[in-house]
Scaffold this active site. Structure first.
Site, short mmCIF file in Angstrom:
data_model
loop_
_atom_site.label_atom_id
_atom_site.label_comp_id
_atom_site.label_asym_id
_atom_site.label_seq_id
_atom_site.Cartn_x
_atom_site.Cartn_y
_atom_site.Cartn_z
N ASN A 31 60.17 46.25 19.93
CA ASN A 31 58.74 46.08 19.41
C ASN A 31 58.87 47.49 20.34
OD1 ASN A 31 56.36 46.75 19.43
ND2 ASN A 31 55.89 44.22 20.17
N TRP A 32 58.41 48.52 20.36
CA TRP A 32 58.39 50.11 21.04
C TRP A 32 56.62 50.30 21.99
CZ3 TRP A 32 60.91 55.06 19.46
CH2 TRP A 32 62.59 54.50 19.37
N LYS A 33 55.68 48.99 20.83
CA LYS A 33 54.69 49.25 21.39
C LYS A 33 54.12 51.03 21.66
CE LYS A 33 55.18 45.08 24.72
NZ LYS A 33 54.03 44.00 25.35
N HIS B 38 50.51 40.59 16.54
CA HIS B 38 51.21 40.24 18.27
C HIS B 38 49.92 40.20 18.69
CE1 HIS B 38 52.61 42.28 21.74
NE2 HIS B 38 54.18 41.24 21.16
N GLU C 35 49.43 41.48 21.54
CA GLU C 35 47.92 42.32 22.28
C GLU C 35 47.36 42.47 20.65
OE1 GLU C 35 52.02 44.81 23.51
OE2 GLU C 35 52.44 43.18 24.34
N GLU D 273 56.14 33.84 20.89
CA GLU D 273 55.93 34.90 22.13
C GLU D 273 54.96 34.14 22.97
OE1 GLU D 273 57.68 38.59 21.56
OE2 GLU D 273 55.60 39.24 20.79
N GLY E 293 55.81 40.91 29.28
CA GLY E 293 55.87 41.57 29.57
C GLY E 293 55.10 41.59 31.31
N SER F 193 59.51 39.29 28.06
CA SER F 193 60.48 39.51 29.27
C SER F 193 61.77 38.58 28.93
CB SER F 193 59.61 38.62 30.12
OG SER F 193 58.43 39.15 30.70
N GLY G 107 60.35 43.62 24.14
CA GLY G 107 59.38 44.93 24.64
C GLY G 107 59.93 45.66 24.94
N GLY G 108 60.16 45.77 26.73
CA GLY G 108 60.07 46.56 27.47
C GLY G 108 61.76 47.00 27.24
C1 PEP Z 1 56.50 41.96 23.05
O1 PEP Z 1 55.70 42.80 23.51
O2 PEP Z 1 56.44 41.17 22.04
C2 PEP Z 1 57.17 41.86 24.42
C3 PEP Z 1 57.89 40.39 23.90
O3 PEP Z 1 57.12 42.51 25.29
P1 PEP Z 1 58.53 41.23 26.03
O4 PEP Z 1 59.61 41.96 26.27
O5 PEP Z 1 58.20 43.38 27.55
O6 PEP Z 1 57.96 41.21 27.48
#
Ligand code: PEP
Length: 253
Positions: free
Chosen positions: A11-13, A97, A99, A169, A175, A214, A235-236
């Site tokens: 997930n590049w956000k 998601h 967010e 999640e 994040g 994470s 994500g990251g």
């Molecule tokens: C996400 O955005 O779905 C996520 C899990 O982010 P991160 O891996 O950065 O915690």
């Protein structure tokens, strides 16, 4: 144990830039091509869908989006429809998601409508569920996740989960660098699978439930070793080629 091939989805956000994307997409495609049972996908910002399609077409790597409108078409300025995503070859779309839920007011009903719209267009929704830190501390984690799931089951039916991916999640792990322990994650994945099994045991057995929060190269293998964790939503770490490729490899073992 049920045979579920693992899925690692990035997930590049709201990150990306044409030149860097090209390198990242090519490296993922070339460096995860060795044999092994894992599905790989990248969910990129809308403007980069044609780029993902042009680089990844005819490869083993799928692409998708991070959100979609629940409406089919019409006067919805700024929105993107499921048909548009299908037009650009998307296989997956993330719905619900945290967010989107927290920052854009998407409630369980809206998320369920997006889920159903995605499937109607032949897309595979990646449905995100998870509790906040306050909810975990108040010991309502299971209740919150159950309500998020039930909204989708009520609207689309439990069978609809047979053509979907789930992502657990915990919001406090997204994040933040704080990962759920493999045991904490397994506990919730088991809870989710058991709850779906009440409505449809076969769908529950075959459903892939990803963990997100994470995930990094350094913790992926221990998470993926848990019996009900079928991969990750990343994500990251999905923006860093070496990290994402290592996570994909960890899912193969
Ligand atoms: C996400 O955005 O779905 C996520 C899990 O982010 P991160 O891996 O950065 O915690």
């Amino acid at each position: 144990m049920a045979m579920r091939s693992k899925l690692v989805a990035g997930n590049w956000k709201m990150h990306g830039e044409l030149v860097q994307n090209q390198d990242l997409l090519k490296r993922i495609m070339l460096e995860t091509a060795e044999p092994g049972e894992v599905d790989i996908a990248v969910c990129v910002p809308y403007p980069y869908l044609p780029q993902a399609q042009s680089v990844l077409r005819n490869s083993h790597v799928f692409w998708g989006a991070q959100n979609v409108s629940q409406h089919e078409k019409g006067a919805y300025t700024g929105e993107i429809s499921t048909a548009m995503l299908a037009d650009f070859g998307c296989r997956f779309v993330i719905v619900g998601h945290s967010e989107r839920r927290a920052l854009y007011g998407e409630d369980n009903r809206t998320v369920a409508l997006k889920f159903k719209a995605a499937q109607a267009a032949g897309l595979m929704p990646i449905l995100c569920v998870g509790e906040t830190l306050d909810q975990r501390e108040a010991a309502v984690t299971e209740q919150v996740v159950a309500e998020q799931l039930d909204a989708v089951i009520e609207l689309a039916g439990a069978e609809a989960l047979g053509k979907a991916i789930l992502a657990y999640e915990p919001v406090w792990a997204i994040g933040t660098g704080k990962t759920a322990t493999p045991q904490q994650a397994q506990e919730m994945h088991g809870f989710i699978r058991d709850r779906i099994a009440v409505s449809n045991p076969q769908v529950a057995r075959e459903l892939r439930i990803l963990y997100g929060g994470s995930v990094k190269a350094g913790n992926a293998a221990e998470l993926f070793a848990m019996p009900d964790i079928d991969g990750g939503l990343i994500g990251g770490a999905s923006l860093i080629a070496d990290e994402f490729i290592s996570i994909c490899r960890a899912a193969k073992n």
